[in-house]
Design an enzyme around this catalytic site. Structure first.
Site, PDB file in Angstrom:
ATOM      1  N   GLU A  45       0.835  -1.213   0.000  1.00 60.90           N
ATOM      2  CA  GLU A  45       0.000   0.000   0.000  1.00 60.90           C
ATOM      3  C   GLU A  45       0.862   1.251   0.000  1.00 60.90           C
ATOM      4  O   GLU A  45       1.856   1.329   0.738  1.00 60.90           O
ATOM      5  CB  GLU A  45      -0.879  -0.035   1.254  1.00 60.90           C
ATOM      6  CG  GLU A  45      -2.261   0.502   1.043  1.00 60.90           C
ATOM      7  CD  GLU A  45      -3.089  -0.367   0.106  1.00 60.90           C
ATOM      8  OE1 GLU A  45      -3.170  -0.035  -1.088  1.00 60.90           O
ATOM      9  OE2 GLU A  45      -3.649  -1.362   0.583  1.00 60.90           O
ATOM     10  N   HIS A  46       0.473   2.205  -0.827  1.00 57.92           N
ATOM     11  CA  HIS A  46       1.200   3.469  -0.975  1.00 57.92           C
ATOM     12  C   HIS A  46       2.636   3.233  -1.444  1.00 57.92           C
ATOM     13  O   HIS A  46       3.545   3.997  -1.134  1.00 57.92           O
ATOM     14  CB  HIS A  46       1.167   4.294   0.323  1.00 57.92           C
ATOM     15  CG  HIS A  46      -0.202   4.872   0.588  1.00 57.92           C
ATOM     16  ND1 HIS A  46      -0.627   6.051   0.051  1.00 57.92           N
ATOM     17  CD2 HIS A  46      -1.252   4.385   1.297  1.00 57.92           C
ATOM     18  CE1 HIS A  46      -1.878   6.288   0.433  1.00 57.92           C
ATOM     19  NE2 HIS A  46      -2.279   5.283   1.186  1.00 57.92           N
ATOM     20  N   ASP A  48       2.909   2.276  -4.887  1.00 60.87           N
ATOM     21  CA  ASP A  48       2.884   2.359  -6.368  1.00 60.87           C
ATOM     22  C   ASP A  48       3.443   3.663  -6.899  1.00 60.87           C
ATOM     23  O   ASP A  48       4.149   3.678  -7.894  1.00 60.87           O
ATOM     24  CB  ASP A  48       1.481   2.061  -6.928  1.00 60.87           C
ATOM     25  CG  ASP A  48       0.410   3.063  -6.542  1.00 60.87           C
ATOM     26  OD1 ASP A  48       0.600   3.827  -5.564  1.00 60.87           O
ATOM     27  OD2 ASP A  48      -0.638   3.087  -7.220  1.00 60.87           O
ATOM     28  N   SER A  79     -26.200   6.374 -15.269  1.00 58.59           N
ATOM     29  CA  SER A  79     -25.675   5.387 -14.321  1.00 58.59           C
ATOM     30  C   SER A  79     -26.773   4.909 -13.388  1.00 58.59           C
ATOM     31  O   SER A  79     -27.627   5.694 -12.968  1.00 58.59           O
ATOM     32  CB  SER A  79     -24.562   6.026 -13.492  1.00 58.59           C
ATOM     33  OG  SER A  79     -24.246   5.194 -12.417  1.00 58.59           O
ATOM     34  N   GLY A 140     -16.801   4.618  -3.035  1.00 57.90           N
ATOM     35  CA  GLY A 140     -16.264   5.271  -1.835  1.00 57.90           C
ATOM     36  C   GLY A 140     -15.789   4.287  -0.784  1.00 57.90           C
ATOM     37  O   GLY A 140     -15.524   4.664   0.351  1.00 57.90           O
ATOM     38  N   GLY A 142     -13.062   2.337  -1.154  1.00 49.83           N
ATOM     39  CA  GLY A 142     -11.641   2.019  -1.327  1.00 49.83           C
ATOM     40  C   GLY A 142     -11.422   0.752  -2.134  1.00 49.83           C
ATOM     41  O   GLY A 142     -10.379   0.109  -2.022  1.00 49.83           O
ATOM     42  N   SER A 146     -13.479   3.675  -9.187  1.00 47.27           N
ATOM     43  CA  SER A 146     -13.088   4.605 -10.262  1.00 47.27           C
ATOM     44  C   SER A 146     -12.305   3.892 -11.360  1.00 47.27           C
ATOM     45  O   SER A 146     -12.575   4.100 -12.546  1.00 47.27           O
ATOM     46  CB  SER A 146     -12.323   5.800  -9.701  1.00 47.27           C
ATOM     47  OG  SER A 146     -11.327   5.377  -8.829  1.00 47.27           O
ATOM     48  N   ASP A 190      -4.430   0.652  -9.267  1.00 48.76           N
ATOM     49  CA  ASP A 190      -5.818   0.229  -9.448  1.00 48.76           C
ATOM     50  C   ASP A 190      -6.109  -0.090 -10.916  1.00 48.76           C
ATOM     51  O   ASP A 190      -6.784  -1.075 -11.239  1.00 48.76           O
ATOM     52  CB  ASP A 190      -6.774   1.328  -8.967  1.00 48.76           C
ATOM     53  CG  ASP A 190      -6.475   1.760  -7.535  1.00 48.76           C
ATOM     54  OD1 ASP A 190      -5.873   0.970  -6.802  1.00 48.76           O
ATOM     55  OD2 ASP A 190      -6.849   2.889  -7.172  1.00 48.76           O
ATOM     56  N   TYR A 242      -4.058  12.021   0.774  1.00 47.36           N
ATOM     57  CA  TYR A 242      -3.370  11.226  -0.243  1.00 47.36           C
ATOM     58  C   TYR A 242      -2.311  12.055  -0.981  1.00 47.36           C
ATOM     59  O   TYR A 242      -1.136  11.663  -1.023  1.00 47.36           O
ATOM     60  CB  TYR A 242      -4.396  10.610  -1.212  1.00 47.36           C
ATOM     61  CG  TYR A 242      -3.774   9.665  -2.205  1.00 47.36           C
ATOM     62  CD1 TYR A 242      -3.694   8.297  -1.951  1.00 47.36           C
ATOM     63  CD2 TYR A 242      -3.232  10.134  -3.399  1.00 47.36           C
ATOM     64  CE1 TYR A 242      -3.107   7.433  -2.857  1.00 47.36           C
ATOM     65  CE2 TYR A 242      -2.646   9.284  -4.309  1.00 47.36           C
ATOM     66  CZ  TYR A 242      -2.592   7.927  -4.042  1.00 47.36           C
ATOM     67  OH  TYR A 242      -2.000   7.073  -4.942  1.00 47.36           O
TER      68      TYR A 242
HETATM   69  C1  GLA Z   1      -5.371   4.463  -4.061  1.00 46.06           C
HETATM   70  C2  GLA Z   1      -4.648   4.895  -5.338  1.00 46.06           C
HETATM   71  C3  GLA Z   1      -3.572   3.872  -5.733  1.00 46.06           C
HETATM   72  C4  GLA Z   1      -2.655   3.542  -4.557  1.00 46.06           C
HETATM   73  C5  GLA Z   1      -3.472   3.226  -3.310  1.00 46.06           C
HETATM   74  C6  GLA Z   1      -2.613   3.061  -2.087  1.00 46.06           C
HETATM   75  O1  GLA Z   1      -6.106   3.296  -4.301  1.00 46.06           O
HETATM   76  O2  GLA Z   1      -5.568   5.023  -6.391  1.00 46.06           O
HETATM   77  O3  GLA Z   1      -2.833   4.356  -6.834  1.00 46.06           O
HETATM   78  O4  GLA Z   1      -1.743   4.557  -4.331  1.00 46.06           O
HETATM   79  O5  GLA Z   1      -4.431   4.241  -3.027  1.00 46.06           O
HETATM   80  O6  GLA Z   1      -1.823   1.928  -2.193  1.00 46.06           O
END
Ligand code: GLA
Length: 400
Positions: A45-46, A48, A79, A140, A142, A146, A190, A242
């Site tokens: 996580e975090h 990328d 939608s 929303g 996580g 999107s 993602d 973020y």
């Molecule tokens: C969100 C962002 C991703 C990534 C994650 C954290 O999902 O869209 O690019 O940075 O947070 O890992």
């Protein structure tokens, strides 16, 4: 088309929405349907946007779009999900411009803009499209709703135009739409996951090279369940948190003289602590140790069945990732901490927040026969949580 698969049943809803909005003239060709999955990040996580490693899996929740071409230069969109439920939006292709219109429409509009910008869609001949969306990816939470809408739209528009859009380009343009059009500075995680997902596998992603390697992660065969725990809470801090974290990481890399935090090893953390302020050093420690955890995770998967000591080691990695995100990177939330603790008390092998944080969802890896006990423990800690199992699912594709 049968409604037997998760993608096929949401595709059916998109088709119904298309028809009830009388999107096509009676003589028009029937619409095609494309779908793309949400994801959970199993670990990494975090990392990328620090050119590091991640191991997400696409999940069996999809966004589908029923799409047909137009010839008047308009995108018309409707939608079945979210606040804009069933109100039709119209966007002229010549009016596509970053940031407009606001709201959910900017995601598909941004994808059209990105495809036109690089010439995947030919501005001279592409005449627009009718697009009707349905989704089972919670918004929303996580779980990358999107990226799902972006990747489904990208494939649909390219498909209507008869253009080739390989997964790596789909992911790149979807991320470009989100960064430059919607204005969210996300990394590639993602979109790569939605574009490359493989049923029964996690994806080991090296975000520097863009290489994606599937590793078998057959949960049912191993007698395991991966529970997704949607806390239903999203803190406003996420909007600034973020980009703040991303900027702090990029600044730290510059101060330490490395191209990206990916280039630091655990052995160099002492130097980071000496040269950076205390808080920034913790941010760096999260990224560096998280990259290590991803590498350990995939080497455990490669070593054999998920059972015994290997399984317990995987569980410990997940929980260690959560602790690092909570204490060093500070992107967790009280609700996420409480459901993670509850899942562990209920007997999960490991649990962690997943995605960007500041609310959203956690995951818990548990033996199938502990699933009910883990879910009960979570619900007693957070009665409003929505809990469902997820299995690794397939990438964005044409359904019919
Ligand atoms: C969100 C962002 C991703 C990534 C994650 C954290 O999902 O869209 O690019 O940075 O947070 O890992």
């Amino acid at each position: 088309m049968t409604a037997a698969t998760p993608a096929a049943s949401v595709a059916q809803q998109a088709l119904e929405l298309f028809r009830t909005n009388r999107f096509s003239a009676p003589s028009a060709p029937s619409p095609g349907v494309w779908a793309a999955p949400g994801r959970v990040n199993v670990i990494g996580e975090h990392t990328d946007y620090n050119e590091g490693f991640a191991a997400p899996m696409a999940i069996d929740r999809y966004t589908a779009v029923a799409a047909a071409p137009r010839s008047d230069g308009l995108l018309r969109l409707v939608s079945a999900a979210g606040a804009f439920r069933e109100s039709v939006a119209e966007v002229p292709l010549r009016a596509l411009s970053p940031g407009t219109p606001p709201g959910w429409v900017s995601y598909p509009a941004g994808v059209a803009w990105a495809l036109l910008d690089v010439g995947v869609l030919d501005g001279g001949s592409f005449g627009g499209a009718d697009l009707a969306f349905a989704s089972t990816v919670p918004v929303g939470a996580g779980l990358s709703s999107s990226a799902a809408i972006e990747c489904a739209t990208g494939l649909a528009l390219a498909g209507l135009a008869g253009a080739d859009l390989p997964p790596a380009l789909l992911a790149r343009l979807a991320q470009q739409a989100e960064n430059a059009y919607v204005g969210v500075p996300c990394g590639p995680l993602d979109q790569l996951c939605a574009a490359f997902g493989v049923a029964g596998c996690v994806l080991f992603i090296d975000t520097r090279s863009g290489e994606v390697t599937p590793y078998p992660f057959d949960l049912p065969a191993a007698g395991l369940t991966l529970l997704v725990i949607d806390t239903k809470v999203h803190h406003d801090l996420g909007a600034s948190g973020y980009p703040d974290r991303r900027a702090a990481c990029e600044r730290a890399a510059r101060q330490l003289g490395v191209p990206a935090l990916r280039d630091l090893t655990v052995a160099e953390l002492g130097r980071a602590e000496r040269e950076l302020d205390e808080r920034t050093a913790r941010r760096v420690r999260h990224v560096v140790t998280e990259n290590e955890r991803v590498l350990e995770f995939v080497s455990l998967l490669a070593a054999g069945d998920l059972s015994g000591t290997r399984l317990r080691a995987v569980g410990r990695l997940l929980t260690a990732s959560h602790v690092s995100l909570r204490d060093d990177f500070e992107v967790s939330s009280p609700e996420l901490d409480s459901v993670v603790d509850a899942a562990l008390r209920g007997g999960a092998y490991g649990a962690r927040m997943t995605g960007g944080g500041f609310g959203g969802s956690a995951i818990a890896l548990t033996a199938q026969d502990r699933t009910a006990a883990v879910a009960a423990a979570v619900l007693s800690a957070l009665p409003a949580a929505d809990i469902f199992p997820a299995v690794p699912a397939t990438s964005a594709h044409r359904v019919c």
